[in-house]
Design an enzyme around this catalytic site. Sequence first.
Site, PDB file in Angstrom:
ATOM      1  N   CYS A   1       0.819  -1.212   0.000  1.00  0.00           N
ATOM      2  CA  CYS A   1       0.000   0.000   0.000  1.00  0.00           C
ATOM      3  C   CYS A   1       0.856   1.266   0.000  1.00  0.00           C
ATOM      4  CB  CYS A   1      -0.880   0.028   1.223  1.00  0.00           C
ATOM      5  SG  CYS A   1      -1.874  -1.440   1.428  1.00  0.00           S
TER       6      CYS A   1
ATOM      7  N   ARG B   1       5.232   0.100  -5.968  1.00  0.00           N
ATOM      8  CA  ARG B   1       5.152  -0.724  -4.758  1.00  0.00           C
ATOM      9  C   ARG B   1       4.218  -1.923  -4.934  1.00  0.00           C
ATOM     10  NH1 ARG B   1       6.819   2.463  -0.265  1.00  0.00           N
ATOM     11  NH2 ARG B   1       5.605   1.284   1.215  1.00  0.00           N
TER      12      ARG B   1
ATOM     13  N   TRP C   1      -3.007  -2.731  -1.487  1.00  0.00           N
ATOM     14  CA  TRP C   1      -2.631  -4.106  -1.836  1.00  0.00           C
ATOM     15  C   TRP C   1      -3.396  -4.981  -0.857  1.00  0.00           C
ATOM     16  CZ3 TRP C   1      -0.253  -8.314   0.500  1.00  0.00           C
ATOM     17  CH2 TRP C   1       0.248  -9.303  -0.365  1.00  0.00           C
TER      18      TRP C   1
ATOM     19  N   ASN D   1      -1.874   1.848   6.078  1.00  0.00           N
ATOM     20  CA  ASN D   1      -0.975   0.764   5.642  1.00  0.00           C
ATOM     21  C   ASN D   1      -0.670  -0.078   6.859  1.00  0.00           C
ATOM     22  OD1 ASN D   1      -0.840   2.097   3.243  1.00  0.00           O
ATOM     23  ND2 ASN D   1       1.336   2.605   3.348  1.00  0.00           N
ATOM     24  N   GLY D   2      -0.561  -1.377   6.684  1.00  0.00           N
ATOM     25  CA  GLY D   2      -0.259  -2.254   7.815  1.00  0.00           C
ATOM     26  C   GLY D   2      -1.414  -3.206   8.070  1.00  0.00           C
TER      27      GLY D   2
ATOM     28  N   GLU E   1      17.170 -18.704  -7.356  1.00  0.00           N
ATOM     29  CA  GLU E   1      16.849 -17.341  -7.782  1.00  0.00           C
ATOM     30  C   GLU E   1      16.232 -17.352  -9.194  1.00  0.00           C
ATOM     31  OE1 GLU E   1      16.370 -14.611  -6.554  1.00  0.00           O
ATOM     32  OE2 GLU E   1      16.575 -13.147  -8.151  1.00  0.00           O
TER      33      GLU E   1
ATOM     34  N   LYS F   1      12.484 -16.040 -10.277  1.00  0.00           N
ATOM     35  CA  LYS F   1      12.217 -15.073 -11.347  1.00  0.00           C
ATOM     36  C   LYS F   1      11.163 -15.623 -12.306  1.00  0.00           C
ATOM     37  CE  LYS F   1      13.475 -12.221  -9.987  1.00  0.00           C
ATOM     38  NZ  LYS F   1      14.300 -12.135  -8.822  1.00  0.00           N
TER      39      LYS F   1
ATOM     40  N   GLU G   1       7.664 -15.714 -10.683  1.00  0.00           N
ATOM     41  CA  GLU G   1       7.159 -14.363 -10.414  1.00  0.00           C
ATOM     42  C   GLU G   1       6.577 -13.694 -11.651  1.00  0.00           C
ATOM     43  OE1 GLU G   1      10.688 -12.358  -8.653  1.00  0.00           O
ATOM     44  OE2 GLU G   1       9.193 -11.176  -7.588  1.00  0.00           O
TER      45      GLU G   1
ATOM     46  N   HIS H   1      16.384 -37.733  -4.953  1.00  0.00           N
ATOM     47  CA  HIS H   1      15.681 -37.979  -3.690  1.00  0.00           C
ATOM     48  C   HIS H   1      14.215 -37.570  -3.768  1.00  0.00           C
ATOM     49  CE1 HIS H   1      19.489 -39.051  -1.915  1.00  0.00           C
ATOM     50  NE2 HIS H   1      20.001 -37.967  -2.463  1.00  0.00           N
TER      51      HIS H   1
ATOM     52  N   LYS I   1       6.174  -4.634  -4.560  1.00  0.00           N
ATOM     53  CA  LYS I   1       7.624  -4.389  -4.529  1.00  0.00           C
ATOM     54  C   LYS I   1       8.131  -4.268  -3.093  1.00  0.00           C
ATOM     55  CE  LYS I   1      11.569  -3.453  -6.529  1.00  0.00           C
ATOM     56  NZ  LYS I   1      12.278  -4.641  -7.048  1.00  0.00           N
TER      57      LYS I   1
HETATM   58  O1  M6R Z   1      13.230  -5.226  -0.565  1.00  0.00           O
HETATM   59  P1  M6R Z   1      13.688  -6.578  -0.122  1.00  0.00           P
HETATM   60  O2  M6R Z   1      14.989  -6.970  -0.710  1.00  0.00           O
HETATM   61  O3  M6R Z   1      13.710  -6.715   1.375  1.00  0.00           O
HETATM   62  O4  M6R Z   1      12.594  -7.558  -0.672  1.00  0.00           O
HETATM   63  C1  M6R Z   1      12.632  -8.928  -0.434  1.00  0.00           C
HETATM   64  C2  M6R Z   1      11.699  -9.674  -1.336  1.00  0.00           C
HETATM   65  O5  M6R Z   1      10.384  -9.264  -1.109  1.00  0.00           O
HETATM   66  C3  M6R Z   1      12.044  -9.475  -2.818  1.00  0.00           C
HETATM   67  O6  M6R Z   1      13.340  -9.854  -3.096  1.00  0.00           O
HETATM   68  C4  M6R Z   1      11.088 -10.281  -3.710  1.00  0.00           C
HETATM   69  O7  M6R Z   1      11.288 -11.639  -3.509  1.00  0.00           O
HETATM   70  C5  M6R Z   1      11.300  -9.884  -5.161  1.00  0.00           C
HETATM   71  N1  M6R Z   1      10.037  -9.658  -5.781  1.00  0.00           N
HETATM   72  C6  M6R Z   1      12.027 -10.926  -5.935  1.00  0.00           C
HETATM   73  O8  M6R Z   1      12.143 -10.624  -7.273  1.00  0.00           O
END
Ligand code: M6R
Length: 608
Positions: free
Chosen positions: A2, A28, A81, A105-106, A481, A485, A488, A504, A603
């Site tokens: 948010c 965000r 959000w 927010n929160g 990682e 990606k 996501e 396994h 974000k």
């Molecule tokens: O801002 P931060 O690095 O603390 O965020 C952590 C994760 O939320 C962030 O890396 C998230 O996994 C990304 N969307 C990955 O691409």
Amino acid sequence: MCGIVGYIGANGAVKEVLLNGLSKLEYRGYDSAGLVCVENNRVFYERSLGRVSNLESAVVKSKVLKLIDNKASFGIAHTRWATHGKPSKENAHPHKAGDIYLVHNGIVENYKELKEALLTVDGSIEFTSQTDSEVLVHLISSKLDSNPRRSMVEAVQSSLNLVKGTYAIVVLNIVSGEMVCACNGSPLVLGIADDEGLLVASDTVALIGYAKHYLRLADGDVVSLSPKEYVFVSGTDKEVLELEESGQTSSLGGVFGHYMLKEIYEQGEVVDRVVNNKGQIYDILPKILKAKRLIIVGCGTSYNVGLVAEYLIERLSQISVEVEVASEFRYRDMPMSEGDVAIVLSQSGETVDTLEAVKLCKERGVLTVGIVNVEGSAIANACDAVIYNKAGREVSVASTKAFTSQLAVLSMLAIMLGECRSSLTTIEATNLMSELSNLPAVLSQELDRMSKQMEDLAKKYGSIENIICLGRGVQSAIALEGALKIKEVSYINAQAYPSGEIKHGPLALVDPNTLCIILAPKDELYTKSLSVIEEVKARGGIVIAITTPNGKEVIQSSDGVVIVPSVMDELLPFMTILPMQFFAYHLALLRGCDVDKPRNLAKSVTVE
Ligand code: M6R
């Protein structure tokens, strides 16, 4: 997540101030937006589902809610959000009770109890949303109704005393023009407008263009705002800071179609910037050198960087490293001692789980060193010491250049620690450092080719619904990682395992409709990776391999290959991550996904 923007002052074009602020907060991640404002004695209240541009159109068409006498201009706006209640116009903020409006927010954890208590006292209160936030506005309003001599700020304070959870709120009485903001566990900044007035926002980026100075509120602060002044009713006045605009904004500049692609291409530059700012790492080195153990904490991509660093630091400096997911950290009750140093990774500097991990480490007397991208952010402020990874603003929700810049910081740290602890000779350390400095040049020559190759492979395999990413040693972290990606941005089910684990269990998934991406550069574990390729091929699986030019056997036995430049083994993760990022990007593009703003994601993850 948010976003909040509020304004009180002399600028007559409040709608524009609020909508501009919201647009800057779009990165965000959100699903609906809304605003209430008083402009030229007229009140506007609009909420809409989807993008800020939808809200903008709704505001243009919206009718005046009422005419009032107050000459000032003021208003509050929000991007939501969804946590409690689906994304909808009714659940969007601001929420209202009579003339009181609120953005939040929160999470109000005890909202059900508060709601029941309110309804017991006054059964006529009408809740119109499914949110936890709405209870706050009714609570404040009922405090005012029960004691008309109470000021709004008093009503806000006594309401917040009842709240369990986290909040950043701005509350507005649209008739009296009283505005109050408060925060606890969610960020809020106060901007001093260039012309008369004040702004309040969840991120300094929303202030750009309207304020050159700002204050960062702390947990527990309650501030009363008027066009000419702010008064800390709870908490102490804060230092006024200069708003640093450079690096805060980013534009596509007509070259790239998406921020994700632009940011992948910026990875050479970010390594360069880190290498040229090694002073900040040297400054902190003496403190880290004393550590018996390093605890690396982060979420998502930041956590994955930690996993890569674990291999590097242990190998180069022989300091033992534990990597922890920040969202689990405070529930582990992990034994910690003064010989530990916590390295806290966060791009945004706002991730609430990571922030809580910092607080826990500090309570236990563990030194906290943040590696943070956003200067002055909550995590940067909370840590005992900070290294900025200087990636510039990362707009795409999928993190790419932040990964590389955090890794550059940690690689330098590993080399420096290794040299100081004599587990690396000076010559070895110098060679590694100089190869790291040379990475930007290598990258600039390779990115176009890798992008094209991954685009071709994405076209060939883009209809596949199951992907398994595999890597051995440090490459197992790159596999994780890469899979993150892919899921996501393309929404394809991508899993990741250390290659040795496939036998396994995950091997049961492999069939001709499964794509395995195998990270197999010619490093010390190359032959092990070759065996995994054979095992997958023997079960009919499709293999895309990522290897170095000398990986001839891998090249021969895979269905698709991408070659990354040969660099020293310790620096190979900088290379192998690139095809993974490009593959995710091109898959998302081909599948028509919203690359920079993937569904359901934000974000900045500011709620637990
Ligand atoms: O801002 P931060 O690095 O603390 O965020 C952590 C994760 O939320 C962030 O890396 C998230 O996994 C990304 N969307 C990955 O691409």
